[in-house]
Design a protein around this motif. Structure first.
Motif, PDB file in Angstrom:
ATOM      1  N   MET A  69     -12.027  -4.032 -30.538  1.00 17.93           N
ATOM      2  CA  MET A  69     -12.513  -3.641 -28.874  1.00 17.93           C
ATOM      3  C   MET A  69     -13.921  -3.951 -29.197  1.00 17.93           C
ATOM      4  SD  MET A  69      -9.601  -2.824 -26.471  1.00 17.93           S
ATOM      5  CE  MET A  69     -10.526  -4.015 -24.749  1.00 17.93           C
ATOM      6  N   GLN A  70     -14.698  -4.564 -28.745  1.00 19.27           N
ATOM      7  CA  GLN A  70     -16.189  -4.313 -28.589  1.00 19.27           C
ATOM      8  C   GLN A  70     -16.794  -3.788 -27.607  1.00 19.27           C
ATOM      9  OE1 GLN A  70     -18.395  -6.067 -32.222  1.00 19.27           O
ATOM     10  NE2 GLN A  70     -16.778  -7.355 -32.730  1.00 19.27           N
ATOM     11  N   ALA A  71     -17.581  -2.884 -27.012  1.00 21.52           N
ATOM     12  CA  ALA A  71     -18.842  -3.363 -25.715  1.00 21.52           C
ATOM     13  C   ALA A  71     -19.819  -3.062 -26.187  1.00 21.52           C
ATOM     14  CB  ALA A  71     -18.077  -1.882 -24.438  1.00 21.52           C
ATOM     15  N   GLY A  72     -20.754  -3.914 -24.639  1.00 21.47           N
ATOM     16  CA  GLY A  72     -22.586  -3.589 -24.808  1.00 21.47           C
ATOM     17  C   GLY A  72     -22.328  -2.987 -23.655  1.00 21.47           C
ATOM     18  N   VAL A  73     -23.758  -1.467 -23.793  1.00 20.13           N
ATOM     19  CA  VAL A  73     -24.212  -1.021 -22.293  1.00 20.13           C
ATOM     20  C   VAL A  73     -25.308  -1.218 -22.560  1.00 20.13           C
ATOM     21  CG1 VAL A  73     -22.067   0.607 -22.201  1.00 20.13           C
ATOM     22  CG2 VAL A  73     -24.365   1.353 -23.606  1.00 20.13           C
ATOM     23  N   ASP A  74     -26.247  -0.890 -21.170  1.00 19.85           N
ATOM     24  CA  ASP A  74     -27.583  -0.839 -20.500  1.00 19.85           C
ATOM     25  C   ASP A  74     -27.963   0.471 -20.645  1.00 19.85           C
ATOM     26  OD1 ASP A  74     -26.139  -0.149 -18.404  1.00 19.85           O
ATOM     27  OD2 ASP A  74     -27.290  -1.952 -17.573  1.00 19.85           O
ATOM     28  N   SER A  76     -28.516   2.334 -18.612  1.00 18.23           N
ATOM     29  CA  SER A  76     -28.613   2.646 -17.021  1.00 18.23           C
ATOM     30  C   SER A  76     -26.365   3.799 -17.676  1.00 18.23           C
ATOM     31  CB  SER A  76     -28.379   2.069 -15.886  1.00 18.23           C
ATOM     32  OG  SER A  76     -29.539   2.115 -15.672  1.00 18.23           O
ATOM     33  N   GLY A  77     -26.357   2.745 -19.057  1.00 13.27           N
ATOM     34  CA  GLY A  77     -24.635   3.186 -19.167  1.00 13.27           C
ATOM     35  C   GLY A  77     -24.159   2.248 -18.915  1.00 13.27           C
ATOM     36  N   ASN A  78     -24.222   1.170 -18.433  1.00 14.93           N
ATOM     37  CA  ASN A  78     -23.440   0.008 -17.786  1.00 14.93           C
ATOM     38  C   ASN A  78     -22.522  -1.326 -18.851  1.00 14.93           C
ATOM     39  OD1 ASN A  78     -23.990   1.478 -14.632  1.00 14.93           O
ATOM     40  ND2 ASN A  78     -25.126   0.707 -14.688  1.00 14.93           N
ATOM     41  N   MET A  79     -21.997  -0.966 -18.742  1.00 10.83           N
ATOM     42  CA  MET A  79     -20.855  -2.094 -19.112  1.00 10.83           C
ATOM     43  C   MET A  79     -21.458  -3.334 -19.232  1.00 10.83           C
ATOM     44  SD  MET A  79     -16.910  -2.604 -20.959  1.00 10.83           S
ATOM     45  CE  MET A  79     -16.667  -3.013 -19.482  1.00 10.83           C
ATOM     46  N   VAL A  80     -21.878  -4.342 -19.757  1.00 10.34           N
ATOM     47  CA  VAL A  80     -22.461  -6.015 -19.391  1.00 10.34           C
ATOM     48  C   VAL A  80     -22.029  -6.327 -20.620  1.00 10.34           C
ATOM     49  CG1 VAL A  80     -25.232  -4.184 -19.154  1.00 10.34           C
ATOM     50  CG2 VAL A  80     -24.559  -4.853 -21.509  1.00 10.34           C
TER      51      VAL A  80
END
Length: 185
Positions: A69-74, A76-80
Motif C-alpha cells: 500500500m502507498q498513499a500521498g498526503v497534501d 495539511s495532512g489530508n490523504m489525496v
C-alpha cells in the motif's frame, strides 16, 4: 433461530483472548450461537471454550495475505491519493474491496469468494470501476459456486466488467486456479 426467543437480559457473553487464528479457523464460526443451542438443550448455562488443540485440530489453514500500500498526503495532512496492490486467497475480501473501494484498483482477481445481496445493492460512488476476473470451483464446499455466479452478475448489474472462470468438479482448490491467475496478471 435459537437466539430470537431470548431477551437481551437473558444473554451473558464473556470473551477471553485464546489461541491465535491463522486463516479462518474454527473460531470464526458462530461460537455464541452454538453455546446458546447447547444451553437451551441442557436447560442451564454452559461454558464453551476452544483450547489450542481444538484450534489446531479443527481449523483449515489458508495462505497468508500480502498487500503493498502507498498513499500521498497534501501539506495539511489530508490523504489525496492511495494505491493498493494485493494478493489474498480471500475471494470475498477481494470482491468487497472492488465494490467498496473501486478507485483503488484497476483490476481485481477474487479466488473462491462471494458477496451478500445487501452489499450488491450498494452503488459505487465513482465512475471508475475495476475489471473483476473471478475464479471458482463448481463443487466448492466452503463458498457455494452459485453465490459466486450471483456476485458476478450483481457486479455486472452495477456496471462492472466482470467474468467468472469456472473449474468443473473442483472445490476450494487454489492450486488449480494458479496457472490461470498467473496468465491473467
Amino acid at each position: 433461530n435459537v437466539l430470537y426467543p431470548l431477551q437481551p437480559s437473558q444473554i451473558r457473553v464473556l470473551f477471553y483472548e485464546g489461541a491465535g487464528s491463522f486463516g479462518n479457523g474454527c473460531v470464526a464460526f458462530d461460537t455464541a450461537e452454538s453455546a446458546a443451542i447447547m444451553s437451551k438443550a441442557v436447560g442451564a448455562p454452559v461454558r464453551l471454550q476452544f483450547m489450542r488443540w481444538d484450534e489446531h485440530g479443527w481449523t483449515h489453514y489458508g495462505p497468508a495475505t500480502l498487500y503493498d500500500m502507498q498513499a500521498g498526503v497534501d501539506a495539511s495532512g489530508n490523504m489525496v491519493a492511495y494505491e493498493a496492490t494485493g494478493f489474498s486467497q480471500g475471494g470475498t475480501v477481494t470482491f468487497g474491496l472492488a465494490l467498496l473501494q473501486p478507485a483503488a484498483f484497476s483490476e481485481a482477481f477474487p479466488l473462491s469468494g462471494a458477496l451478500s445481496q445487501q452489499l450488491l445493492r450498494q452503488r459505487p460512488e465513482t465512475s471508475h470501476l475495476p475489471e473483476v476476473h473471478a475464479f471458482h470451483g463448481t463443487r466448492d464446499p466452503k463458498v457455494e459456486y452459485r453465490d459466486a455466479q450471483r456476485t458476478v452478475k450483481g457486479l455486472q448489474h452495477l456496471g462492472y466488467t466482470a467474468d467468472l472462470k469456472s473449474y468443473p468438479g473442483r472445490g476450494h482448490d487454489f492450486e488449480v486456479m494458479l496457472p490461470d491467475l498467473m496468465r491473467a496478471l
